[in-house]
Design an enzyme around this catalytic site. Sequence first.
Site, PDB file in Angstrom:
ATOM      1  N   GLY A 157     -26.775  -4.418  10.558  1.00  0.00           N
ATOM      2  CA  GLY A 157     -27.462  -4.207   9.965  1.00  0.00           C
ATOM      3  C   GLY A 157     -26.564  -3.243   9.211  1.00  0.00           C
ATOM      4  O   GLY A 157     -25.529  -3.203   8.742  1.00  0.00           O
ATOM      5  N   GLU A 215     -28.598   5.444  15.568  1.00  0.00           N
ATOM      6  CA  GLU A 215     -29.093   4.161  16.208  1.00  0.00           C
ATOM      7  C   GLU A 215     -30.666   4.324  16.930  1.00  0.00           C
ATOM      8  O   GLU A 215     -30.615   3.622  18.033  1.00  0.00           O
ATOM      9  CB  GLU A 215     -28.148   3.288  16.330  1.00  0.00           C
ATOM     10  CG  GLU A 215     -27.255   2.869  15.303  1.00  0.00           C
ATOM     11  CD  GLU A 215     -27.986   2.536  13.873  1.00  0.00           C
ATOM     12  OE1 GLU A 215     -29.201   2.029  13.578  1.00  0.00           O
ATOM     13  OE2 GLU A 215     -26.725   2.968  12.821  1.00  0.00           O
TER      14      GLU A 215
END
Length: 195
Positions: free
Chosen positions: A13, A102
Amino acid sequence: MTTDEEYWIFGYGSLLFKPPPHYDQRLPGYVKGYVRRFWQSSIDHRGVPEAPGRVVTIIEKSFWQTLDDPHPASDSDTVWGVAYRIKAEYVDYVKNYLDIREQNGYSIHTVPFHVADSDREIPCIVYIGTPENEAFVGPQDPAELAKHIIHSRGPSGENKEYLYKLGEGLKDLSVHAHDEHIEELVRLAKQVESE
Ligand code: BEZ
């Protein structure tokens, strides 16, 4: 994977276009048995709590097959990305950095990473938003999802920037590095922008 000497992390990602600090090797490759989808909501990066954006997670293919995904089905069970090597002296710092960067629903797992154009396999740690996490959204209509991405933004910037950078990052990895879901969302998002 963590050893006394080094630590490898798989990025599929934002890590594709925003590397972790202190890496000393970056290898293109893939993991098998997963499907990448923009099915994780983001309230701290590409959206806000009142208007969450969307970011990617990877889903075990065997679970994905039980879902009713309106996106054109792909037979692929291969997720392309990159593995970064972090030397032992930086492991704690980088783990801490990524746990803060994250945190929204992701948990840490280990996957075998296949280095592109080689027989080499490296155990990597990876951040996955599993279906049980509260930020997991699940199947969405691709056209609606593209619109949602176009209209979302958060502290890390516009959601569409995340989508477009991911699309570009994948193209740069390998001629084999296709992802129909991402390519379709890029196409749909550009269509929305041109309307
Ligand atoms: C990544 O692979 O880029 C990534 C995905 C989810 C959380 C953290 C990193």
